[in-house]
Design a protein around this motif. Sequence first.
Motif, PDB file in Angstrom:
ATOM      1  N   UNK A   1     -18.691 -91.997   0.743  1.00 51.49           N
ATOM      2  CA  UNK A   1     -18.605 -92.603   2.068  1.00 51.49           C
ATOM      3  C   UNK A   1     -18.244 -91.569   3.135  1.00 51.49           C
ATOM      4  N   UNK A   2     -17.372 -90.649   2.793  1.00 50.45           N
ATOM      5  CA  UNK A   2     -16.945 -89.617   3.731  1.00 50.45           C
ATOM      6  C   UNK A   2     -18.095 -88.686   4.117  1.00 50.45           C
ATOM      7  N   UNK A   3     -19.011 -88.447   3.191  1.00 46.69           N
ATOM      8  CA  UNK A   3     -20.082 -87.470   3.424  1.00 46.69           C
ATOM      9  C   UNK A   3     -21.441 -88.089   3.727  1.00 46.69           C
ATOM     10  N   UNK A   4     -21.546 -89.389   3.700  1.00 49.33           N
ATOM     11  CA  UNK A   4     -22.801 -90.077   4.014  1.00 49.33           C
ATOM     12  C   UNK A   4     -22.790 -90.459   5.487  1.00 49.33           C
ATOM     13  N   UNK A   5     -23.005 -89.481   6.322  1.00 52.54           N
ATOM     14  CA  UNK A   5     -22.910 -89.684   7.773  1.00 52.54           C
ATOM     15  C   UNK A   5     -23.829 -90.813   8.232  1.00 52.54           C
ATOM     16  N   UNK A   6     -23.225 -91.784   8.906  1.00 55.78           N
ATOM     17  CA  UNK A   6     -23.983 -92.893   9.455  1.00 55.78           C
ATOM     18  C   UNK A   6     -24.330 -93.987   8.465  1.00 55.78           C
ATOM     19  N   UNK A   7     -23.871 -93.857   7.239  1.00 57.99           N
ATOM     20  CA  UNK A   7     -24.172 -94.849   6.214  1.00 57.99           C
ATOM     21  C   UNK A   7     -22.889 -95.316   5.538  1.00 57.99           C
ATOM     22  N   UNK A   8     -22.788 -96.601   5.327  1.00 58.86           N
ATOM     23  CA  UNK A   8     -21.721 -97.131   4.482  1.00 58.86           C
ATOM     24  C   UNK A   8     -22.299 -97.308   3.085  1.00 58.86           C
ATOM     25  N   UNK A   9     -21.445 -97.400   2.104  1.00 63.24           N
ATOM     26  CA  UNK A   9     -21.926 -97.640   0.743  1.00 63.24           C
ATOM     27  C   UNK A   9     -22.741 -98.930   0.674  1.00 63.24           C
ATOM     28  N   UNK A  10     -22.305 -99.952   1.375  1.00 66.52           N
ATOM     29  CA  UNK A  10     -22.981-101.245   1.330  1.00 66.52           C
ATOM     30  C   UNK A  10     -24.391-101.190   1.920  1.00 66.52           C
ATOM     31  N   UNK A  11     -24.624-100.295   2.865  1.00 66.58           N
ATOM     32  CA  UNK A  11     -25.946-100.186   3.501  1.00 66.58           C
ATOM     33  C   UNK A  11     -26.940 -99.366   2.691  1.00 66.58           C
ATOM     34  N   UNK A  12     -26.457 -98.550   1.775  1.00 66.95           N
ATOM     35  CA  UNK A  12     -27.337 -97.687   0.989  1.00 66.95           C
ATOM     36  C   UNK A  12     -28.140 -98.517  -0.002  1.00 66.95           C
ATOM     37  N   UNK A  13     -29.368 -98.065  -0.294  1.00 67.85           N
ATOM     38  CA  UNK A  13     -30.079 -98.705  -1.403  1.00 67.85           C
ATOM     39  C   UNK A  13     -29.238 -98.581  -2.682  1.00 67.85           C
ATOM     40  N   UNK A  14     -29.225 -99.617  -3.479  1.00 62.01           N
ATOM     41  CA  UNK A  14     -28.381 -99.636  -4.678  1.00 62.01           C
ATOM     42  C   UNK A  14     -28.693 -98.486  -5.623  1.00 62.01           C
ATOM     43  N   UNK A  15     -29.964 -98.126  -5.742  1.00 64.25           N
ATOM     44  CA  UNK A  15     -30.309 -97.023  -6.643  1.00 64.25           C
ATOM     45  C   UNK A  15     -29.744 -95.708  -6.114  1.00 64.25           C
ATOM     46  N   UNK A  16     -29.779 -95.504  -4.794  1.00 65.07           N
ATOM     47  CA  UNK A  16     -29.197 -94.287  -4.216  1.00 65.07           C
ATOM     48  C   UNK A  16     -27.695 -94.245  -4.457  1.00 65.07           C
ATOM     49  N   UNK A  17     -27.053 -95.370  -4.295  1.00 62.31           N
ATOM     50  CA  UNK A  17     -25.610 -95.462  -4.508  1.00 62.31           C
ATOM     51  C   UNK A  17     -25.261 -95.071  -5.945  1.00 62.31           C
ATOM     52  N   UNK A  18     -26.041 -95.560  -6.897  1.00 59.61           N
ATOM     53  CA  UNK A  18     -25.787 -95.248  -8.305  1.00 59.61           C
ATOM     54  C   UNK A  18     -26.071 -93.781  -8.612  1.00 59.61           C
ATOM     55  N   UNK A  19     -27.133 -93.240  -8.051  1.00 64.01           N
ATOM     56  CA  UNK A  19     -27.447 -91.816  -8.231  1.00 64.01           C
ATOM     57  C   UNK A  19     -26.314 -90.960  -7.683  1.00 64.01           C
ATOM     58  N   UNK A  20     -25.864 -91.282  -6.483  1.00 67.88           N
ATOM     59  CA  UNK A  20     -24.782 -90.523  -5.865  1.00 67.88           C
ATOM     60  C   UNK A  20     -23.492 -90.614  -6.680  1.00 67.88           C
TER      61      UNK A  20
ATOM     62  N   UNK B   1     -24.872 -84.874  -1.270  1.00 66.63           N
ATOM     63  CA  UNK B   1     -24.348 -84.091  -2.400  1.00 66.63           C
ATOM     64  C   UNK B   1     -24.147 -82.628  -2.030  1.00 66.63           C
ATOM     65  N   UNK B   2     -24.955 -82.117  -1.130  1.00 68.18           N
ATOM     66  CA  UNK B   2     -24.751 -80.743  -0.675  1.00 68.18           C
ATOM     67  C   UNK B   2     -23.386 -80.582  -0.042  1.00 68.18           C
ATOM     68  N   UNK B   3     -23.007 -81.553   0.778  1.00 73.36           N
ATOM     69  CA  UNK B   3     -21.681 -81.519   1.395  1.00 73.36           C
ATOM     70  C   UNK B   3     -20.575 -81.637   0.345  1.00 73.36           C
ATOM     71  N   UNK B   4     -20.759 -82.544  -0.592  1.00 67.89           N
ATOM     72  CA  UNK B   4     -19.754 -82.727  -1.636  1.00 67.89           C
ATOM     73  C   UNK B   4     -19.675 -81.483  -2.529  1.00 67.89           C
ATOM     74  N   UNK B   5     -20.815 -80.870  -2.805  1.00 64.15           N
ATOM     75  CA  UNK B   5     -20.835 -79.671  -3.653  1.00 64.15           C
ATOM     76  C   UNK B   5     -20.055 -78.517  -3.027  1.00 64.15           C
TER      77      UNK B   5
END
Length: 138
Positions: free
Chosen positions: A64-83, A125-129
């Motif tokens: 959530x901290x690194x997904x600028x402009x996106x909340x976890x709830x707004x992300x596609x579920x598959x993207x959320x699981x991949x992340x 993930x680049x930011x998190x890495x």
Amino acid sequence: MSARSKARKRALDVLYAADARGVDPSLVLGERLADREAVPLGDYAEELVRGYAEHHDRIDDLIAEHAEGWTLARMPAVDRSILRIATYELAYRVDVPPAVAVDEAVELAKSLSTDNSPRFVNGVLGDIALLASRLRRP
């Protein structure tokens, strides 16, 4: 496809199912392990699911901290699981090079999600890495 790539895909299936049902991934993992007709998950897939389940608050906070402009709830579920899988690897698996965790996640996004997802996943993930050395625990 490497054994770990297959394990990531199997872990993704479990996390996605748990997300869709609104239940703890450990519950879905237990059901999957008890199902004698299911394809075996393998040790690494189980580790990824258990690892996320154990550290879900911290992992979701990082995403959530690194997904600028996106909340976890707004992300596609598959993207959320991949992340979630890749963030677990970045933060807790010292045996997985950060570039490998990011690349594997991007490849999953390319094959399973929207056209914009690989770029989104890579950016988050680049930011998190960049924090990986500080986040990883021996």
